[in-house]
Design an enzyme around this catalytic site. Structure first.
Site, PDB file in Angstrom:
ATOM      1  N   ILE A 141      -6.223 -20.761  53.249  1.00 28.17           N
ATOM      2  CA  ILE A 141      -4.515 -21.244  52.262  1.00 28.17           C
ATOM      3  C   ILE A 141      -3.875 -20.764  51.603  1.00 28.17           C
ATOM      4  O   ILE A 141      -4.883 -20.199  50.888  1.00 28.17           O
ATOM      5  CB  ILE A 141      -5.072 -23.419  52.490  1.00 28.17           C
ATOM      6  N   ASP A 142      -2.803 -21.269  51.218  1.00 29.15           N
ATOM      7  CA  ASP A 142      -2.222 -20.600  50.515  1.00 29.15           C
ATOM      8  C   ASP A 142      -2.933 -20.429  48.641  1.00 29.15           C
ATOM      9  O   ASP A 142      -3.118 -21.312  49.188  1.00 29.15           O
ATOM     10  CB  ASP A 142      -0.488 -20.486  50.729  1.00 29.15           C
ATOM     11  N   LYS A 143      -2.485 -19.775  48.191  1.00 27.45           N
ATOM     12  CA  LYS A 143      -2.640 -19.809  46.750  1.00 27.45           C
ATOM     13  C   LYS A 143      -1.975 -21.050  45.807  1.00 27.45           C
ATOM     14  O   LYS A 143      -3.284 -22.001  45.772  1.00 27.45           O
ATOM     15  CB  LYS A 143      -2.354 -18.983  45.957  1.00 27.45           C
TER      16      LYS A 143
END
Length: 305
Positions: free
Chosen positions: A136-138
């Protein structure tokens, strides 16, 4: 070395541009280097960078593996929701990068996992992404699963491929969605100009399906639940922006001047479900909405009264 076999879908595109637009992780300059180095063939013959392709041309490119970087173990606290000998489920905080990459070689989830698990991580994704089955994104918080061995990794990856892996998110999006529920079925691929972005496109893309449901409506914003049928890079963010309702605070796909200020996208991986690789039992986990998300909802409650 990784060999990529591609088929050109349209006539007239230059070979170097075609390779840069393909989802094989290289830039146009790197594509030129590969072509000049003899690492690219078109219909079995060595290609040239200015060569224009025809629809149906078969392109093969041999991409060198990146220089190995041995990620270092770091004593970083982890919010572990579940763990056994095959896998663990982690609740990732907003702001933490999942795996090391250029500019982020320290403080990542992988660094923390190496300290916690030692050598007990799958090696399928190599030294930069040990154990990482999906990411998942930062600036997206929430649940993700980590494999401790290769057999578990393969089983979980197959479930994702077969769309039997449950992934539900909650998000706040800009504006008011017309329908209380719906499905976005639109292919996602690399942006033709900005290589750091994704977009809805028919060219060099992959199928992407997101189901959404409205949970609450506020003045200028909508709180929604999204269930992924596929898992493309930035899928929810791209699909919501495609509908004209980007995720609140999204620095890439969002609205520049939002009514309520928010740093980083308001997107949380709320639920995850899968069949355990060893026991065959279905497991499902839910993460509470983190403070940043609840605080934003509280702000919206106040302005909506």
């Amino acid at each position: 070395m990784t060999e990529h076999k591609l088929v050109c879908g349209a006539s007239g595109i230059r070979l170097d541009k075609f390779l840069a637009l393909a989802d094989i992780g290289i830039s146009r300059s790197m594509a030129v280097t590969l072509i000049e180095g003899g690492g690219v063939t078109v219909n079995g013959k060595q290609g040239s960078k200015k060569q224009k392709l025809a629809a149906g041309d078969r392109v093969e490119a041999v991409v060198p593996d990146p220089e190995p970087y041995e990620a270092q173990a770091e004593n970083i606290p982890l919010d572990i929701v579940y763990e056994d000998g095959d896998l663990l489920v982690v609740n990732k905080p907003k702001g933490m990068v999942v795996h090391p990459a250029a500019g982020n070689y320290e403080g990542t989830l992988v660094n923390a996992l190496l300290y916690h698990c030692g050598d007990s991580l799958s090696g399928i994704n190599g030294v930069l992404r040990p154990g990482i089955v999906h990411r998942i994104d930062k600036d997206t918080s929430g649940l993700l699963i980590v494999a401790k061995n290769d057999a578990s990794h393969r089983s979980l990856a197959e479930q994702i491929k077969a769309h039997s892996f449950t992934r539900a998110y909650e998000a706040v999006v800009f504006g008011s969605l017309r329908d209380d529920e719906g499905t976005v079925d639109a292919p996602v691929g690399r942006h033709p100009v900005d290589r750091k972005k994704m977009c809805v496109t028919q060219k060099n893309s992959k199928p992407a399906v997101t189901h959404y449901q409205v949970l609450n409506r506020y003045k200028g914003y909508t709180h929604i639940r999204c269930v992924l049928e596929t898992g493309r890079t930035h899928q929810i963010r791209v699909h919501m922006a495609y509908l004209g309702h980007p995720v609140a605070g999204d620095p890439v796909y969002g609205v520049k001047n939002e009514r309520v200020s928010f740093t980083g996208q308001c997107l949380h991986a709320r639920q995850i479900g899968f069949v355990h690789p060893s026991t065959g039992a279905y497991l499902e986990f839910t993460s509470e909405l983190p403070p940043y998300f609840r605080e934003f909802l509280n702000k919206l409650e106040k302005i909506s009264k």
